[in-house]
Design a protein around this motif. Sequence first.
Motif, PDB file in Angstrom:
ATOM      1  N   HIS A 198       6.245  -3.353   1.958  1.00  0.00           N
ATOM      2  CA  HIS A 198       7.303  -2.762   2.776  1.00  0.00           C
ATOM      3  C   HIS A 198       6.770  -1.578   3.586  1.00  0.00           C
ATOM      4  O   HIS A 198       7.160  -1.386   4.753  1.00  0.00           O
ATOM      5  N   HIS A 199       5.889  -0.797   3.000  1.00  0.00           N
ATOM      6  CA  HIS A 199       5.333   0.369   3.705  1.00  0.00           C
ATOM      7  C   HIS A 199       4.113   0.001   4.550  1.00  0.00           C
ATOM      8  O   HIS A 199       3.892   0.596   5.601  1.00  0.00           O
ATOM      9  N   GLN A 200       3.345  -0.963   4.088  1.00  0.00           N
ATOM     10  CA  GLN A 200       2.080  -1.284   4.739  1.00  0.00           C
ATOM     11  C   GLN A 200       2.262  -2.181   5.958  1.00  0.00           C
ATOM     12  O   GLN A 200       1.683  -1.938   7.012  1.00  0.00           O
ATOM     13  N   TYR A 201       3.058  -3.244   5.811  1.00  0.00           N
ATOM     14  CA  TYR A 201       3.149  -4.251   6.868  1.00  0.00           C
ATOM     15  C   TYR A 201       4.511  -4.934   6.787  1.00  0.00           C
ATOM     16  O   TYR A 201       4.626  -6.113   6.417  1.00  0.00           O
ATOM     17  N   PRO A 202       5.575  -4.225   7.120  1.00  0.00           N
ATOM     18  CA  PRO A 202       6.935  -4.720   6.883  1.00  0.00           C
ATOM     19  C   PRO A 202       7.354  -5.895   7.763  1.00  0.00           C
ATOM     20  O   PRO A 202       8.385  -6.511   7.495  1.00  0.00           O
TER      21      PRO A 202
ATOM     22  N   THR B 202       6.844  -3.412  -2.811  1.00  0.00           N
ATOM     23  CA  THR B 202       6.970  -2.011  -2.388  1.00  0.00           C
ATOM     24  C   THR B 202       5.852  -1.635  -1.436  1.00  0.00           C
ATOM     25  O   THR B 202       6.078  -1.022  -0.380  1.00  0.00           O
ATOM     26  N   THR B 203       4.630  -2.004  -1.797  1.00  0.00           N
ATOM     27  CA  THR B 203       3.481  -1.689  -0.944  1.00  0.00           C
ATOM     28  C   THR B 203       3.573  -2.412   0.387  1.00  0.00           C
ATOM     29  O   THR B 203       3.274  -1.846   1.445  1.00  0.00           O
TER      30      THR B 203
ATOM     31  N   THR C  93      -1.567  -4.691  -5.946  1.00  0.00           N
ATOM     32  CA  THR C  93      -1.251  -3.857  -4.783  1.00  0.00           C
ATOM     33  C   THR C  93      -2.477  -3.673  -3.894  1.00  0.00           C
ATOM     34  O   THR C  93      -2.354  -3.549  -2.673  1.00  0.00           O
TER      35      THR C  93
ATOM     36  N   ASP D  61      -2.480  -1.244   8.332  1.00  0.00           N
ATOM     37  CA  ASP D  61      -1.491  -0.194   8.122  1.00  0.00           C
ATOM     38  C   ASP D  61      -0.569  -0.124   9.334  1.00  0.00           C
ATOM     39  O   ASP D  61      -1.021  -0.119  10.484  1.00  0.00           O
ATOM     40  N   ALA D  62       0.731  -0.077   9.093  1.00  0.00           N
ATOM     41  CA  ALA D  62       1.712  -0.120  10.183  1.00  0.00           C
ATOM     42  C   ALA D  62       1.526   1.043  11.153  1.00  0.00           C
ATOM     43  O   ALA D  62       1.547   0.867  12.375  1.00  0.00           O
ATOM     44  N   ALA D  63       1.329   2.262  10.622  1.00  0.00           N
ATOM     45  CA  ALA D  63       1.175   3.437  11.489  1.00  0.00           C
ATOM     46  C   ALA D  63      -0.078   3.326  12.352  1.00  0.00           C
ATOM     47  O   ALA D  63      -0.054   3.639  13.552  1.00  0.00           O
TER      48      ALA D  63
END
Length: 228
Positions: free
Chosen positions: A64-68, A61-62, A160, A169-171
């Motif tokens: 997927h949001h952090q570094y998909p 889950t982490t 996690t 972080d992706a953003a």
Amino acid sequence: IVNQMEAAGEGELRRRFEALKRQLDGEGLFDPALKQTIPQYPINIALVTSQTGAALRDMLTTLHHQYPVVGLRLYPAIVQGSTAPASLVKALQLVQRDDHCDVVIMGRGGGTLEDLWAFNEEMVARAIFASHIPVVSGIGHENDWTISDLVADVRASTPTGAIVEIFPDAAETIEKINVMRKSIDYAIRDQFETVSSVIDDIVQSMSREVPDIGVEKSRVNQYIRQSN
């Protein structure tokens, strides 16, 4: 009449923990100078954990949001009980043979000292140390420390936390890319302006000797505008 007495339960485990810790420390397995560097932008990662545990779900889950965008391979292992040490070693060795991933994350959720004991076994510690791929440990909760944490190249407080700590972080990454793209655009425009200015100077100095130079200058400027 008592002839011999031994500590039982956690007291005995603590004694074994400290004894192995001193031994491996003396052999240099905890030496910071021998720690491998974690890639800033890993392409593929290996997860060594239980395929049915909550830790795996939390990490996915982490991630997927952090570094998909990262590639992922799961190497299932038993993480508790008498068969866990051999299972963890086998999974780590399989990661080495595949040689597909840039970093290994070993993780499991929290528990008692007995629950986490597989990660305090010497055979697991030596398998981590022998890994030519950087190993990140995310075992238990923040206050839990195991021998595997001390040998690993990076220790995270939780499973996690291992994802958060080693992956960008992706953003933030997208924002950095946008900033770099704008900088490149500005640099290219500056170069075009510099070239155009040089051409102007040449045209002015040669206009009397070469009447058609102004026409050629217009063509160059048109090409610059199209390229920009």
